[in-house]
Design an enzyme around this catalytic site. Structure first.
Site, PDB file in Angstrom:
ATOM      1  N   ASP A  20     -45.651   3.035  -0.971  1.00  0.00           N
ATOM      2  CA  ASP A  20     -45.579   1.598  -0.698  1.00  0.00           C
ATOM      3  C   ASP A  20     -44.821   0.822  -1.772  1.00  0.00           C
ATOM      4  O   ASP A  20     -45.093  -0.358  -2.001  1.00  0.00           O
ATOM      5  CB  ASP A  20     -46.987   1.007  -0.510  1.00  0.00           C
ATOM      6  CG  ASP A  20     -46.968  -0.289   0.276  1.00  0.00           C
ATOM      7  OD1 ASP A  20     -46.093  -0.438   1.150  1.00  0.00           O
ATOM      8  OD2 ASP A  20     -47.816  -1.162   0.017  1.00  0.00           O
ATOM      9  N   ASP A  58     -57.098  -5.065   8.102  1.00  0.00           N
ATOM     10  CA  ASP A  58     -55.815  -4.942   7.410  1.00  0.00           C
ATOM     11  C   ASP A  58     -55.875  -5.532   6.001  1.00  0.00           C
ATOM     12  O   ASP A  58     -54.966  -5.323   5.207  1.00  0.00           O
ATOM     13  CB  ASP A  58     -54.724  -5.677   8.193  1.00  0.00           C
ATOM     14  CG  ASP A  58     -54.400  -4.987   9.502  1.00  0.00           C
ATOM     15  OD1 ASP A  58     -54.334  -3.754   9.532  1.00  0.00           O
ATOM     16  OD2 ASP A  58     -54.217  -5.697  10.513  1.00  0.00           O
ATOM     17  N   ASP A 101     -44.346   5.135   6.581  1.00  0.00           N
ATOM     18  CA  ASP A 101     -43.582   4.215   5.720  1.00  0.00           C
ATOM     19  C   ASP A 101     -42.651   4.894   4.732  1.00  0.00           C
ATOM     20  O   ASP A 101     -41.780   4.227   4.178  1.00  0.00           O
ATOM     21  CB  ASP A 101     -44.493   3.281   4.908  1.00  0.00           C
ATOM     22  CG  ASP A 101     -45.229   2.270   5.751  1.00  0.00           C
ATOM     23  OD1 ASP A 101     -45.012   2.234   6.966  1.00  0.00           O
ATOM     24  OD2 ASP A 101     -46.036   1.523   5.178  1.00  0.00           O
TER      25      ASP A 101
END
Length: 350
Positions: A134, A324, A172
């Site tokens: 990330d 989230d 990701d």
């Protein structure tokens, strides 16, 4: 930044569950750092589109009988909330992915694989522990270095053994190369680790592997993710995954998937995360549209009956009902949020 992930710690509200979750820190969940925007999707766009089948009731994937949703159903039944419990079964009775622990993934995977084998089902897993994860942002972390990742991924694969399994590999990781978020000095190592991971996982006789490719609202031009997929070993994987933890409609994701498949050779297969896309993305230029957006719904239930030669499955990769983050009144990222889960279920059309 166009992509964003929040870590799910797999926290439970009823105490410690059996062995399946004893080791779990679990899931991390893609969305969009920039607001999705765009027009509100029609019902056909948000859910199964015309020409798609009603999902088969006999999914080939294993359902965890002690998931947060299943435990919540039992609790609400005891409390007399029969209608809410019935609605929540739309999550509890369907297979969702496991995001194994970042320190010792083996015990959880082995327990799930054993339970799945007993019901002659396949286990759905997410590998999410790549170094420099990330880009050092919201879900920063991952293995401390390349060797630590190799060790972790080896334990991950060994725990699967000869059980049937589907692995979504590092959500990701490649989109963050494509969008420039991951610094260039980490690119070569990441490609090498993902390529090795594909081979390590594919050495297991009944394991399918899908490299994550983001979503059409993030990497808008398929050509920008095609070369990263090639360098990461898409030719040796079973395909790529799209829309992980996001809300893009089946229509837009399928169109994008077909274009991306063409771009990487024309016969690449893919899977779509439909866990929360039943209402499409949050409309308008809304801040943090990725984070606990209101009014969303469960999407197409997990199935391999897609009536599309290149679309292998609709899957629930994001665990619906897990927060989230602390936006919009939510608890810490990854915490089970029963009322949000109930809303997703109540608004679902299938």
């Amino acid at each position: 930044m166009s992509g964003r992930r929040t870590v799910s710690g797999n926290r439970r509200v009823f105490g410690v569950p059996p062995a399946l979750a004893a080791a779990a820190l679990a899931a991390a969940l893609t969305a969009g750092c920039s607001a999705p925007g765009g027009a509100s999707p029609t019902a056909a766009e948000a859910g199964p589109v015309r020409g798609e089948p009603a999902p088969s009731a006999a999914s080939p994937y294993w359902v965890d009988p002690d998931s947060d949703a299943a435990r919540q159903v039992r609790a609400w039944d005891r409390q007399g909330r029969e209608d809410d419990a019935k609605a929540l079964r739309r999550i509890a009775d369907r297979p969702v992915a496991l995001w194994p622990a970042w320190d010792a993934p083996g015990p959880e995977i082995a327990a799930a694989a054993k339970a799945a084998a007993e019901t002659k089902k396949s286990v759905l897993l997410v590998a999410y522990n790549i170094p420099h994860r990330d880009c050092g942002l919201y879900s920063a972390g991952g293995a401390k270095d390349a060797d630590a990742y190799r060790s972790w991924l080896g334990e991950f694969a060994e725990a699967i053994g000869d059980a049937p399994a589907t692995v979504i590999l590092e959500p990701d990781a490649l989109p963050h190369i494509a969008d420039g978020c991951t610094p260039p000095e980490h690119h070569a190592e990441r490609y090498q680790l993902l390529s090795e991971a594909v081979d390590t996982l594919k050495a297991q006789p009944r394991t399918k592997v899908y490299l994550d490719a983001g979503n059409p609202d993030w990497i808008k031009e398929p050509s920008k993710i095609a070369e990263p997929l090639r360098q990461a070993g898409i030719d040796r994987a079973d395909g790529f995954s799209l829309n992980v933890s996001n809300f893009q409609s089946n229509t837009s994701v399928k169109e994008y998937g077909a274009l991306l498949s063409d771009t990487v050779g024309g016969d690449a297969h893919y899977v779509i995360d439909t866990s929360r896309n039943g209402g499409g993305p949050l409309t308008g230029d809304r801040a943090e549209a990725w984070c606990n957006p209101p009014g969303r719904a469960l999407g197409t239930p997990p199935t391999t009956d897609t009536r599309d030669d290149r679309l292998d499955a609709y899957l629930w990769i994001k665990r619906p009902g897990e927060s989230d983050g602390t936006c919009r009144g939510g608890p810490e990222a990854g915490t089970w949020w029963p009322e949000y889960a109930l809303g997703l279920a109540e608004r679902a059309t299938s």
